[in-house]
Scaffold this motif. Structure first.
Motif, mmCIF file in Angstrom:
data_model
loop_
_atom_site.group_PDB
_atom_site.id
_atom_site.type_symbol
_atom_site.label_atom_id
_atom_site.label_comp_id
_atom_site.label_asym_id
_atom_site.label_seq_id
_atom_site.Cartn_x
_atom_site.Cartn_y
_atom_site.Cartn_z
ATOM 1 N N MET A 1 -1.594 9.120 1.613
ATOM 2 C CA MET A 1 -1.654 8.212 0.467
ATOM 3 C C MET A 1 -0.255 7.850 -0.023
ATOM 4 O O MET A 1 -0.006 6.718 -0.436
ATOM 5 N N VAL A 2 0.672 8.806 0.020
ATOM 6 C CA VAL A 2 2.055 8.512 -0.358
ATOM 7 C C VAL A 2 2.645 7.498 0.619
ATOM 8 O O VAL A 2 3.310 6.545 0.215
ATOM 9 N N LEU A 3 2.389 7.681 1.903
ATOM 10 C CA LEU A 3 2.865 6.729 2.911
ATOM 11 C C LEU A 3 2.266 5.348 2.665
ATOM 12 O O LEU A 3 2.977 4.337 2.714
ATOM 13 N N ALA A 4 0.976 5.296 2.378
ATOM 14 C CA ALA A 4 0.334 4.005 2.074
ATOM 15 C C ALA A 4 0.996 3.358 0.858
ATOM 16 O O ALA A 4 1.268 2.151 0.854
ATOM 17 N N HIS A 5 1.279 4.154 -0.159
ATOM 18 C CA HIS A 5 1.950 3.624 -1.353
ATOM 19 C C HIS A 5 3.346 3.089 -1.010
ATOM 20 O O HIS A 5 3.740 2.018 -1.469
ATOM 21 N N ARG A 6 4.073 3.823 -0.197
ATOM 22 C CA ARG A 6 5.428 3.405 0.178
ATOM 23 C C ARG A 6 5.402 2.070 0.938
ATOM 24 O O ARG A 6 6.306 1.253 0.809
ATOM 25 N N LEU A 7 4.366 1.844 1.725
ATOM 26 C CA LEU A 7 4.267 0.615 2.525
ATOM 27 C C LEU A 7 3.693 -0.562 1.740
ATOM 28 O O LEU A 7 4.004 -1.720 2.035
ATOM 29 N N THR A 8 2.827 -0.275 0.768
ATOM 30 C CA THR A 8 2.133 -1.348 0.049
ATOM 31 C C THR A 8 2.617 -1.551 -1.385
ATOM 32 O O THR A 8 2.422 -2.628 -1.941
ATOM 33 N N GLY A 9 3.163 -0.502 -1.988
ATOM 34 C CA GLY A 9 3.519 -0.565 -3.402
ATOM 35 C C GLY A 9 2.327 -0.395 -4.324
ATOM 36 O O GLY A 9 2.460 -0.427 -5.543
ATOM 37 N N VAL A 10 1.145 -0.192 -3.764
ATOM 38 C CA VAL A 10 -0.076 -0.055 -4.557
ATOM 39 C C VAL A 10 -0.210 1.384 -5.049
ATOM 40 O O VAL A 10 -0.127 2.330 -4.265
ATOM 41 N N THR A 11 -0.416 1.525 -6.355
ATOM 42 C CA THR A 11 -0.681 2.824 -6.960
ATOM 43 C C THR A 11 -2.113 2.819 -7.469
ATOM 44 O O THR A 11 -2.468 1.985 -8.301
ATOM 45 N N LEU A 12 -2.925 3.708 -6.951
ATOM 46 C CA LEU A 12 -4.318 3.817 -7.400
ATOM 47 C C LEU A 12 -4.387 4.902 -8.466
ATOM 48 O O LEU A 12 -3.916 6.016 -8.260
ATOM 49 N N THR A 13 -4.972 4.558 -9.602
ATOM 50 C CA THR A 13 -5.088 5.494 -10.723
ATOM 51 C C THR A 13 -6.556 5.703 -11.058
ATOM 52 O O THR A 13 -7.411 4.896 -10.670
#
Length: 185
Positions: free
Chosen positions: A159-171
């Motif tokens: 999920m951290v990798l996905a965030h780093r690639l997309t900039g999307v933060t799921l809360t």
């Protein structure tokens, strides 16, 4: 994003697909949703079991359509992934503790990098080493073999990798957000 993995998560098996610069309705159709079933729904409804097991929901998060599938992995299918990634970028995170979890990065219909966090050294795709720097920055040892030395990467690191690639933060507030839901045909 630890809430998604530790405790208040989507269950044992789930799949998220991040589709760049794509409307949620378009992403739903590309993944195989029946157009006649697209309607406003929440992720909370999906989690409460109010919806069919073939139901998926999608929303727009910072220019990425994010598709949520609980108890399924449709976006991890290579044919579906090719459709999702038409003329765009797709990141898929699959959590499946009974088979294998997976991370996929695809661009323009082609899988660029694909790996299982248990053995990130075994990467596949047209450019399997493209994400090495981002993998390391996300806490993933790209040289780790199954049962090899070093810490095992888990879904949190994916999920951290996905965030780093997309900039999307799921809360956690996305659970009650009104998204688009549909049934996969």
């Amino acid at each position: 994003m630890s809430w998604l993995v530790d405790g208040w998560d989507l269950g044992d098996i789930w799949c998220l697909a991040f589709v760049k610069d794509t409307e949620p309705s378009t992403a739903l159709l590309r993944i195989g949703a029946d157009q006649g079933t697209i309607r406003p729904q929440t992720l909370e409804q999906l989690m409460d079991g109010d919806l069919s097991p073939d139901t998926i929901v999608a929303g727009d998060f910072s220019g990425w359509a994010v598709i949520f599938q609980v108890n399924g992995w449709t976006a991890d299918d290579s044919d579906v992934l090719a459709r999702l990634a038409q003329e765009t970028t797709v990141v898929v995170v699959l959590k499946h503790p009974y088979a294998s979890s997976r991370f996929v990065y695809a661009v323009n219909g082609e899988i660029v990098t694909n790996f299982d966090p248990v053995s990130p050294r075994r990467r596949y795709g047209s450019d399997p080493d493209r994400l090495l720097t981002e993998m390391r920055r996300s806490g993933i040892n790209p040289n780790r073999e199954p049962c090899g030395p070093g810490r095992l990467a888990g879904v949190q690191e994916l999920m951290v990798l996905a965030h780093r690639l997309t900039g999307v933060t799921l809360t956690p507030d996305i659970m009650s957000a009104v998204l688009l839901g549909a049934t996969i045909t």
